[in-house]
Design a protein around this motif. Structure first.
Motif, short mmCIF file in Angstrom:
data_model
loop_
_atom_site.label_atom_id
_atom_site.label_comp_id
_atom_site.label_asym_id
_atom_site.label_seq_id
_atom_site.Cartn_x
_atom_site.Cartn_y
_atom_site.Cartn_z
N ILE A 242 0.86 -1.18 0.00
CA ILE A 242 0.00 0.00 0.00
C ILE A 242 0.89 1.23 0.00
CG2 ILE A 242 -1.86 1.23 1.16
CD1 ILE A 242 -2.61 -1.61 0.21
N SER B 162 1.47 5.08 0.49
CA SER B 162 0.91 6.26 1.15
C SER B 162 1.84 7.44 0.88
CB SER B 162 0.77 6.03 2.65
OG SER B 162 0.34 7.20 3.31
N LEU C 196 -7.55 -2.05 -0.42
CA LEU C 196 -7.06 -0.78 0.12
C LEU C 196 -7.85 -0.37 1.36
CD1 LEU C 196 -5.19 1.65 -0.19
CD2 LEU C 196 -6.84 2.63 -1.81
N SER D 237 -7.00 -2.47 4.38
CA SER D 237 -5.65 -2.23 4.88
C SER D 237 -5.60 -1.10 5.90
CB SER D 237 -4.70 -1.91 3.72
OG SER D 237 -4.94 -0.60 3.21
N LEU E 197 -3.46 7.44 -0.79
CA LEU E 197 -3.18 6.02 -0.58
C LEU E 197 -3.58 5.27 -1.83
CD1 LEU E 197 -4.68 7.03 2.43
CD2 LEU E 197 -3.23 5.06 2.98
N PHE F 187 -3.51 1.35 -3.99
CA PHE F 187 -3.20 -0.05 -4.25
C PHE F 187 -3.65 -0.35 -5.67
CE2 PHE F 187 -4.42 -4.59 -4.34
CZ PHE F 187 -3.16 -5.13 -4.16
#
Length: 213
Positions: free
Chosen positions: A53, A55, A126, A129, A151, A153
């Motif tokens: 992921i 960020s 996502l 997570s 963020l 994914f």
């Protein structure tokens, strides 16, 4: 909207899961909605259950996002939100209101600003997570004025845009709640290609969108 791939130095460590911290110089990324040129403040890749992921904290360098706050303070096509749960989340903040934005009532809408919706499997990964991320990095995150937390994914991205002139704090679990509502109301039934939520004070906006890298 495309996120630039940057060659960086990786520092990794483990806290219940594997995290990679990325140090990088500020760079310009064209094409971001409402901000043609942004600078990367920092970027972190978090491995959650084998899924990377990304960020990234960015800052808008050439636009005043606070000009949008008034227009987003009363979103159209309001969807209901679990306000009781969100008010409890405000206790997680390290700062008082108005910097702490957790617990505010909000409304959501389903814009059609991209040609395709993100892959729903990517969005579910996502959103799920975020529960793990809050355990690893703390219950809240802060975004500077004219900045955003992005963020991603694969094809799915969640962006939390600070439209105010001050630093704002928000809760990871509440971000997951908003993203889940937007996904269920807008993306899953194919109502639109994007989901967007904003609070009653209009100081930020959360979008669930597609990113093709």
């Amino acid at each position: 909207m495309k996120l630039l791939t940057i060659s960086v130095f990786f520092l990794s460590y483990s806290i219940a899961s594997f995290i990679m911290i990325i140090e990088t110089e500020a760079v310009q990324i064209p094409g971001l909605t409402d901000c043609p040129s942004v600078a990367v403040v920092d970027s972190v890749t978090i491995n959650v259950n084998g899924n990377g992921i990304q960020s990234t904290t960015l800052k808008c360098m050439d636009a005043d996002l606070s000009e949008r706050a008034a227009t987003h303070s009363r979103p159209r096509n309001l969807l209901s939100g679990p306000s009781d749960l969100l008010r409890r989340n405000a206790a997680e903040c390290k700062t008082p209101a108005p910097e702490c934005q957790c617990g505010l009532q909000f409304g959501c809408s389903c814009p059609q600003s991209t040609s395709r919706a993100p892959d729903n499997g990517d969005c579910l990964t996502l959103i799920d997570s975020l529960q793990v991320i809050s355990q690893l990095v703390g219950t809240t995150f802060t975004v500077p004025s004219q900045g955003l937390e992005l963020l991603q994914f694969q094809t799915c991205a969640i962006e939390w845009i600070n439209q105010s002139r001050d630093t704002l704090e928000y809760c990871w679990d509440e971000l997951g709640t908003l993203a889940s509502i937007a996904n269920q109301q807008c993306l899953l039934p194919a109502v639109s290609t994007e989901g967007a939520c904003t609070p009653v004070d209009g100081l930020w906006v959360m979008n669930v969108i597609r990113i093709d890298t």
